[in-house]
Design an enzyme around this catalytic site. Sequence first.
Site, PDB file in Angstrom:
ATOM      1  CE1 TYR A 157       5.525  -1.330  -3.702  1.00 12.79           C
ATOM      2  CE2 TYR A 157       6.082  -1.434  -1.371  1.00 12.79           C
ATOM      3  CZ  TYR A 157       5.969  -2.044  -2.604  1.00 12.79           C
ATOM      4  OH  TYR A 157       6.270  -3.373  -2.732  1.00 12.79           O
ATOM      5  CD  GLU A 164      -0.570  -4.739  -4.331  1.00  8.66           C
ATOM      6  OE1 GLU A 164      -0.215  -4.194  -5.389  1.00  8.66           O
ATOM      7  OE2 GLU A 164       0.221  -5.329  -3.563  1.00  8.66           O
TER       8      GLU A 164
END
Length: 230
Positions: A157, A164
């Site tokens: 994560y 991102e």
Amino acid sequence: MMAVLKLENSNVLDTVRKYYLFLYYLLQFLGFTWTFSRLNANLILQGQGSLYSAFRSCAEKLYCCQVLAVLEVVNAVLGLVKTPVFPVMIQVMGRNVILFVVFGSLTEMQARSVVFYVFYLWSSMEVFRCPFYMLAVIGKEWRMLSWLWPAVWVLLYPLTTVAEAIAVLQALPVFDETGLFSVPLPETVGFYISFSFSLRLYLLLTVFGLFINMRHLLSQRRRCLRLRRD
């Protein structure tokens, strides 16, 4: 008599809920497994060239997966799952911004290697998460998977968040140059509000979202470890 009818109705609704959630996670699992397999196959067959063709290869399937993922928020709001609403909303909306806005609306971004890394990390996490919830919905547990998927998510994560963020940073100059999605102000003011300003706010929210989701994931990880010891 009324109590019996209420109990029967409750059982029927619970059965419908289980079938619905199982089907939802199954569809997501198939979509992300296809993406994960396609990316790996391209990497083996095309080598480094696959890093620049990920959007062309996998975007359509991921569009379907991420449109469907809006139901994650709906499920949490309606109480169909026990997951808190806010962490789910952060993840779903964040992915949709990246996929539909940053990648989907900018052709300049679609041939960049960051697309491959984002898609690969997304699909890597989902191929563990979806089967875990599929089993949980029907009251089954595979202890190895129960231990493995929180570990994978805790590891991947933060990497996904970094990937991102890199994608957003690469997109900022393009949005500034093109003025895409910018809000024009009256001529007397003489300027417009650039959409890149919204993306900079998004980056700040991403850091906050990382903290919220990591705390949620670590709590699940600790719970799974306790269950494994028991």
